[in-house]
Design a protein around this motif. Structure first.
Motif, PDB file in Angstrom:
ATOM      1  N   GLY A   1      30.813  73.658  33.850  1.00  0.00           N
ATOM      2  CA  GLY A   1      30.894  72.276  33.400  1.00  0.00           C
ATOM      3  C   GLY A   1      30.567  72.082  31.936  1.00  0.00           C
ATOM      4  O   GLY A   1      31.213  71.290  31.238  1.00  0.00           O
ATOM      5  N   ILE A   2      29.594  72.799  31.453  1.00  0.00           N
ATOM      6  CA  ILE A   2      29.210  72.655  30.040  1.00  0.00           C
ATOM      7  C   ILE A   2      30.333  73.118  29.124  1.00  0.00           C
ATOM      8  O   ILE A   2      30.649  72.462  28.131  1.00  0.00           O
ATOM      9  CB  ILE A   2      27.890  73.390  29.756  1.00  0.00           C
ATOM     10  N   GLU A   3      30.975  74.217  29.476  1.00  0.00           N
ATOM     11  CA  GLU A   3      32.097  74.703  28.664  1.00  0.00           C
ATOM     12  C   GLU A   3      33.272  73.738  28.739  1.00  0.00           C
ATOM     13  O   GLU A   3      33.964  73.508  27.737  1.00  0.00           O
ATOM     14  CB  GLU A   3      32.530  76.102  29.113  1.00  0.00           C
ATOM     15  N   VAL A   4      33.507  73.148  29.897  1.00  0.00           N
ATOM     16  CA  VAL A   4      34.586  72.157  30.022  1.00  0.00           C
ATOM     17  C   VAL A   4      34.305  70.967  29.114  1.00  0.00           C
ATOM     18  O   VAL A   4      35.194  70.512  28.384  1.00  0.00           O
ATOM     19  CB  VAL A   4      34.754  71.699  31.491  1.00  0.00           C
ATOM     20  N   VAL A   5      33.080  70.471  29.123  1.00  0.00           N
ATOM     21  CA  VAL A   5      32.717  69.351  28.248  1.00  0.00           C
ATOM     22  C   VAL A   5      32.905  69.744  26.790  1.00  0.00           C
ATOM     23  O   VAL A   5      33.472  68.987  25.998  1.00  0.00           O
ATOM     24  CB  VAL A   5      31.264  68.885  28.514  1.00  0.00           C
TER      25      VAL A   5
ATOM     26  N   GLY B   1      28.524  66.827  23.781  1.00  0.00           N
ATOM     27  CA  GLY B   1      29.442  65.756  23.422  1.00  0.00           C
ATOM     28  C   GLY B   1      29.761  64.743  24.494  1.00  0.00           C
ATOM     29  O   GLY B   1      30.474  63.772  24.230  1.00  0.00           O
ATOM     30  N   ALA B   2      29.282  64.942  25.708  1.00  0.00           N
ATOM     31  CA  ALA B   2      29.539  63.951  26.755  1.00  0.00           C
ATOM     32  C   ALA B   2      28.907  62.623  26.362  1.00  0.00           C
ATOM     33  O   ALA B   2      27.843  62.576  25.748  1.00  0.00           O
ATOM     34  CB  ALA B   2      28.973  64.423  28.095  1.00  0.00           C
ATOM     35  N   ALA B   3      29.584  61.544  26.706  1.00  0.00           N
ATOM     36  CA  ALA B   3      29.075  60.215  26.376  1.00  0.00           C
ATOM     37  C   ALA B   3      28.075  59.718  27.405  1.00  0.00           C
ATOM     38  O   ALA B   3      27.228  58.881  27.089  1.00  0.00           O
ATOM     39  CB  ALA B   3      30.237  59.229  26.266  1.00  0.00           C
ATOM     40  N   ALA B   4      28.160  60.233  28.631  1.00  0.00           N
ATOM     41  CA  ALA B   4      27.253  59.788  29.685  1.00  0.00           C
ATOM     42  C   ALA B   4      27.220  60.814  30.805  1.00  0.00           C
ATOM     43  O   ALA B   4      28.127  61.640  30.951  1.00  0.00           O
ATOM     44  CB  ALA B   4      27.695  58.437  30.229  1.00  0.00           C
ATOM     45  N   PHE B   5      26.161  60.717  31.597  1.00  0.00           N
ATOM     46  CA  PHE B   5      25.967  61.598  32.738  1.00  0.00           C
ATOM     47  C   PHE B   5      25.538  60.757  33.927  1.00  0.00           C
ATOM     48  O   PHE B   5      24.751  59.820  33.775  1.00  0.00           O
ATOM     49  CB  PHE B   5      24.875  62.628  32.438  1.00  0.00           C
ATOM     50  N   VAL B   6      26.032  61.117  35.106  1.00  0.00           N
ATOM     51  CA  VAL B   6      25.586  60.471  36.341  1.00  0.00           C
ATOM     52  C   VAL B   6      25.546  61.525  37.441  1.00  0.00           C
ATOM     53  O   VAL B   6      26.397  62.412  37.499  1.00  0.00           O
ATOM     54  CB  VAL B   6      26.494  59.279  36.725  1.00  0.00           C
ATOM     55  N   SER B   7      24.529  61.435  38.274  1.00  0.00           N
ATOM     56  CA  SER B   7      24.418  62.332  39.412  1.00  0.00           C
ATOM     57  C   SER B   7      25.355  61.862  40.520  1.00  0.00           C
ATOM     58  O   SER B   7      25.497  60.659  40.755  1.00  0.00           O
ATOM     59  CB  SER B   7      22.977  62.333  39.927  1.00  0.00           C
ATOM     60  N   LYS B   8      25.964  62.800  41.209  1.00  0.00           N
ATOM     61  CA  LYS B   8      26.846  62.447  42.321  1.00  0.00           C
ATOM     62  C   LYS B   8      26.067  61.809  43.464  1.00  0.00           C
ATOM     63  O   LYS B   8      26.649  61.131  44.301  1.00  0.00           O
ATOM     64  CB  LYS B   8      27.600  63.681  42.816  1.00  0.00           C
ATOM     65  N   ALA B   9      24.758  62.014  43.490  1.00  0.00           N
ATOM     66  CA  ALA B   9      23.927  61.421  44.537  1.00  0.00           C
ATOM     67  C   ALA B   9      23.524  59.983  44.196  1.00  0.00           C
ATOM     68  O   ALA B   9      22.910  59.312  45.016  1.00  0.00           O
ATOM     69  CB  ALA B   9      22.678  62.276  44.740  1.00  0.00           C
ATOM     70  N   SER B  10      23.872  59.531  43.022  1.00  0.00           N
ATOM     71  CA  SER B  10      23.497  58.185  42.577  1.00  0.00           C
ATOM     72  C   SER B  10      24.297  57.108  43.299  1.00  0.00           C
ATOM     73  O   SER B  10      25.384  57.363  43.829  1.00  0.00           O
ATOM     74  CB  SER B  10      23.732  58.035  41.073  1.00  0.00           C
TER      75      SER B  10
END
Length: 67
Positions: free
Chosen positions: A5-9, A40-49
């Motif tokens: 995921g980090i490399e994709v971002v 560089g991601a603008a935001a993060f959210v947990s899938k459990a949120s």
């Protein structure tokens, strides 16, 4: 499928600098969220949120977060 995921971002942000990336992940918020934001991601959210958290993250990334 071989990229993390980090490399994709990192690649998305490098190749599409005018786009905002919101990461939804099953990983715990810390320290993964800090890493994707640094890349560089603008935001993060947990899938459990709750669904409202995803809405908040998208609004944050779009710069339309209400105060």
């Amino acid at each position: 499928p071989t990229l993390g995921g980090i490399e994709v971002v990192r690649r998305l942000c490098a190749n599409y600098p005018n786009r905002r990336v919101v990461v939804a992940s099953h990983f715990p918020k810390d320290p993964f969220a800090a890493r994707v934001i640094r890349e560089g991601a603008a935001a993060f959210v947990s899938k459990a949120s709750a669904p409202e958290a995803l809405e908040h993250a998208v609004r944050q990334a779009a710069g339309t977060q209400s105060q």
